[in-house]
Scaffold this active site. Structure first.
Site, short mmCIF file in Angstrom:
data_model
loop_
_atom_site.label_atom_id
_atom_site.label_comp_id
_atom_site.label_asym_id
_atom_site.label_seq_id
_atom_site.Cartn_x
_atom_site.Cartn_y
_atom_site.Cartn_z
N GLU A 473 30.51 45.18 50.19
CA GLU A 473 30.58 46.71 50.07
C GLU A 473 31.92 47.22 48.96
O GLU A 473 31.91 48.14 48.64
CB GLU A 473 30.03 47.70 51.67
CG GLU A 473 29.51 47.86 52.84
CD GLU A 473 28.28 47.97 51.84
OE1 GLU A 473 28.15 48.85 50.98
OE2 GLU A 473 26.82 47.21 52.03
N HIS A 479 32.48 49.51 41.79
CA HIS A 479 31.90 49.53 40.82
C HIS A 479 31.95 51.08 41.01
O HIS A 479 31.60 51.69 39.18
CB HIS A 479 30.22 49.68 41.70
CG HIS A 479 29.50 48.62 40.02
ND1 HIS A 479 28.12 49.06 40.74
CD2 HIS A 479 29.24 48.70 38.85
CE1 HIS A 479 27.64 48.90 39.10
NE2 HIS A 479 28.28 49.11 37.98
#
Ligand SMILES: [Zn+2]
Length: 692
Positions: A473, A479
């Protein structure tokens, strides 16, 4: 409603622009979202009504800026309903599902805006656009076309109605699963019920009992994965394992108000109708045209290849389980509720490893330090805890991220613990994406996990799998946090969905690095680093169980693809019968079964995000296994040059570059399949390895 008292009707002057959580009440959402939708309609009308001919700036960039407030509110609502919901919020969510879907259709079908967008799209290569601007134009145009902008007026009405009903049904689906999960508890009393459970499971079950207000002699197993999986792995009580497993595997399938079976059938009928409006005869084809895979063929090829290799691996594991059962004087075949139990016995016997020995080295606190340390060594970013910044729940930790130049560059919220008001699973989402076009320089990103919380004063100890989820995660989180783009639509994780698991799955690799483990996997009491011998055993033991994991995952992906590839507009009818028939045809071993059965398969039916798309994890695993080899080849898991390329071409670019180009820019070539097969122990040379 008095506008002065609704904090959702005006911009927030809070630190970092976080929502003022303490002031927000469920009744604020409906009027605020209605106002925000009206605001975006005005913005779009203004774009469409301009006298000036369409230009990139007055149409495409303006469209990307529109609806910014609505986006914030929508993100807030979905984050709260996922992580800290209440009956009142759930009612709001049900009430708004159809209007929000209708609004989304109206935005993408806006005749004035689409006419201008379409005109620009037709001459896009002669507009002299920068690559990111060209990509935005193509992306927004495709979004509109795929949402029905090119359909005739009557078809558009039908289409919008389909999307509204789907939104309502998917909301109901998710709420039903949550209700089934919250309703169940297996109460354990006395040593007989607890037999076989290691201390960490007992502690978590005791904590769950305390949270549910049970007396001190009780332990509770809930349907949370971080509690039920260890229970199925360790409990000596076969009848209790069976009871718990039945409840877990039948979520969404119990007759009554929370039954999802007819709901799924209706969702499938509507999705087929949606695909037909676009000229496809099934939903999978419609979905896969907008993916890196491009079509069913490529997906089937990958899933088929892996399925064929995984079945014999699972069968070898089953034989080992049977041998272990016999050595304990147990007759019969392993059932679904036995597999994890006997598998753990084999793992302990063969690899001399058990979670109770491993977990003290993986305290949550140390693993969070490990995340931040890896991010800093790779990308130069630094995280600082901000205890004074309050989020929506006291358990949420808030961190500020600083870039390599020391500038404040983002806010990271980490919400690690399971609770009855949170949905199951682990996920990343955002409160705000970075976007220069929207003037958002600091993204606000959240990670949700569902770890069983330790009793007060005790550390939360993770299994190696839990730690991997934490890394996964956080890979998504990076990202979002490292995004460095101009346009909102292209920011962060809004990439093609068979690319979106690359940054997350890739990040898992650093957890397995001996250097990282030696530095961060330290005993929570003594501070001693994890012994090298234990690391070695951990690494070898990771091969065990890959057959089971691969079959249960790949089987789920195949059922997803089959049910969405149906071309019959009437749908499958009985979805459970379809599921069972498909599994039989595929040769799914009954004792393995699907990782998520259809009645609670949130990836597919809580929204459209992963529908005909559960394969994306495997697709991305081809990429991540191959990508990490770039560091292996460089001889350093933190090689600065490789890390720079990774940041530049993968983590920072969002969807500004098409995924194949992004990957090739990073790696210098397209990915190969072999590293994935090797990672899962499915290469022929390794498949026949005798047990050590
Ligand atoms: Zn993921």
């Amino acid at each position: 409603m008095n506008t002065k008292n609704n904090p959702l009707l005006s911009p927030w002057s809070t630190p970092f622009g976080l929502p003022p959580f303490d002031e927000i009440r469920p009744e604020h959402f409906v009027p605020a979202l209605q106002a925000a939708m009206a605001e975006q309609r005005l913005e779009l009308d203004a774009i469409g009504a301009q006298a000036e001919p369409p230009s990139f700036e007055n149409t495409v960039a303006a469209l990307d800026r529109s609806g910014a407030w609505l986006y914030r509110l929508d993100a807030l609502l979905s984050n709260l309903t996922a992580s800290a919901t209440s009956p009142a919020l759930q009612a709001v969510q049900r009430e708004l599902a159809a209007p929000l879907a209708a609004h989304d259709s109206a935005v993408k079908m806006h005749p004035g805006v689409f006419a201008r967008l379409d005109a620009l799209h037709a001459q896009r290569h002669s507009l002299g656009l920068e690559p990111e601007a060209l990509r935005l134009l193509e992306r927004l145009h495709l979004d509109c076309v795929r949402a029905g902008a090119r359909l005739g007026p009557q078809a558009q009405q039908r289409y919008a109605a389909i999307m509204q009903e789907l939104a309502t049904l998917c909301t109901q689906f998710a709420q039903n699963v949550l209700a089934d999960e919250a309703a169940y508890q297996l109460v354990l009393r006395g040593e007989d019920d607890l037999a076989g459970l290691p201390d960490f499971v007992r502690a978590a079950a005791r904590q769950a009992a305390a949270e549910r207000g049970l007396d001190e002699a009780a332990h509770v197993i809930t349907l949370n994965r971080s509690l039920i999986e260890p229970f199925l792995t360790y409990s000596d009580c076969r009848d209790l394992r069976e009871q718990a497993w039945q409840a877990w595997s039948r979520r969404g399938e119990m007759p009554g108000e929370t039954d999802n079976r007819t709901l799924i059938q209706r969702i499938l009928v509507l999705r087929n109708a949606q695909a037909r409006e676009h000229g496809f005869d099934n939903y999978a084809d419609y979905v896969l045209t907008d993916s890196m895979a491009g079509a069913q063929r490529a997906v089937r090829q990958l899933l088929g290849e892996v399925w064929q290799r995984a079945l014999p691996a699972a069968e070898r594991e089953r034989q080992a389980l049977i041998a272990m059962m016999r050595s304990h004087g147990v007759q019969g075949e392993p059932e679904a509720w036995d597999w994890r139990y006997w598998s753990e016995k084999v793992r302990q016997a063969r690899y001399d490893i058990d979670d109770a020995e491993v977990k003290p080295y993986f305290s949550l606190e140390r693993m969070v330090e490990a995340l931040f340390d890896c991010a800093q060594r790779l990308f130069g970013v630094r995280f600082e805890v901000r205890p004074e910044v309050r989020a929506y729940h006291p358990d949420v930790q808030v961190y500020e991220m600083f870039d390599a130049q020391g500038r404040s560059a983002g806010l990271f919220l980490q919400d690690n613990f399971a609770r009855a008001t949170k949905r199951s699973g682990a996920w990343m989402s955002d409160f705000a994406y970075q976007s220069r076009n929207r003037g958002v320089d600091r993204p606000i990103i959240v990670n949700n996990n569902n770890f069983a919380k330790a009793a007060p004063g005790q550390p939360t100890l993770l299994s190696f799998d839990d730690a991997r989820t934490l890394f996964h995660e956080f890979g998504h989180g990076l990202h979002g946090l490292l995004s460095n783009v101009t346009y909102h639509r292209l920011a962060g994780t809004q990439v093609l969905r068979d690319f979106v698991e690359l940054p997350s799955q890739l990040f898992e690799h650093w957890l397995g690095e001996p250097e990282v483990l030696r530095r961060h996997a330290r005993h929570w009491q003594t501070g001693e680093p994890i012994p090298q011998a234990l690391i070695d055993r951990l690494q070898t033991a990771r091969r065990w169980g890959q057959g089971y994991e691969t079959v249960s995952y790949t089987g789920s992906a195949l059922v997803d693809l089959e049910i969405h590839a149906l071309s019959d507009p009437a749908g499958p009818g009985d979805v459970v019968a379809f599921e069972q028939a498909t599994l039989r045809r595929l040769g799914m071993p009954p004792a393995v079964g699907m990782r998520h059965r259809l009645p609670h398969f949130q990836h597919l039916f809580a929204g459209a995000g992963y529908a005909a798309g559960y394969y994306v994890y495997l697709w991305a695993e081809v990429l991540d296994a191959d990508a990490f080899n770039a560091f292996v080849e460089a001889g350093n898991p933190f090689d600065p040059m490789v890390a720079q390329r990774l940041l530049r071409h993968i983590y920072a670019v969002g969807d500004t570059v098409d995924p194949t180009t992004a990957y090739t820019s990073f790696r210098g070539r397209l990915p190969a399949l072999e590293p994935l097969l090797a990672k899962r122990g499915l290469l022929p040379a390794e498949a026949g390895l005798p047990a050590p």
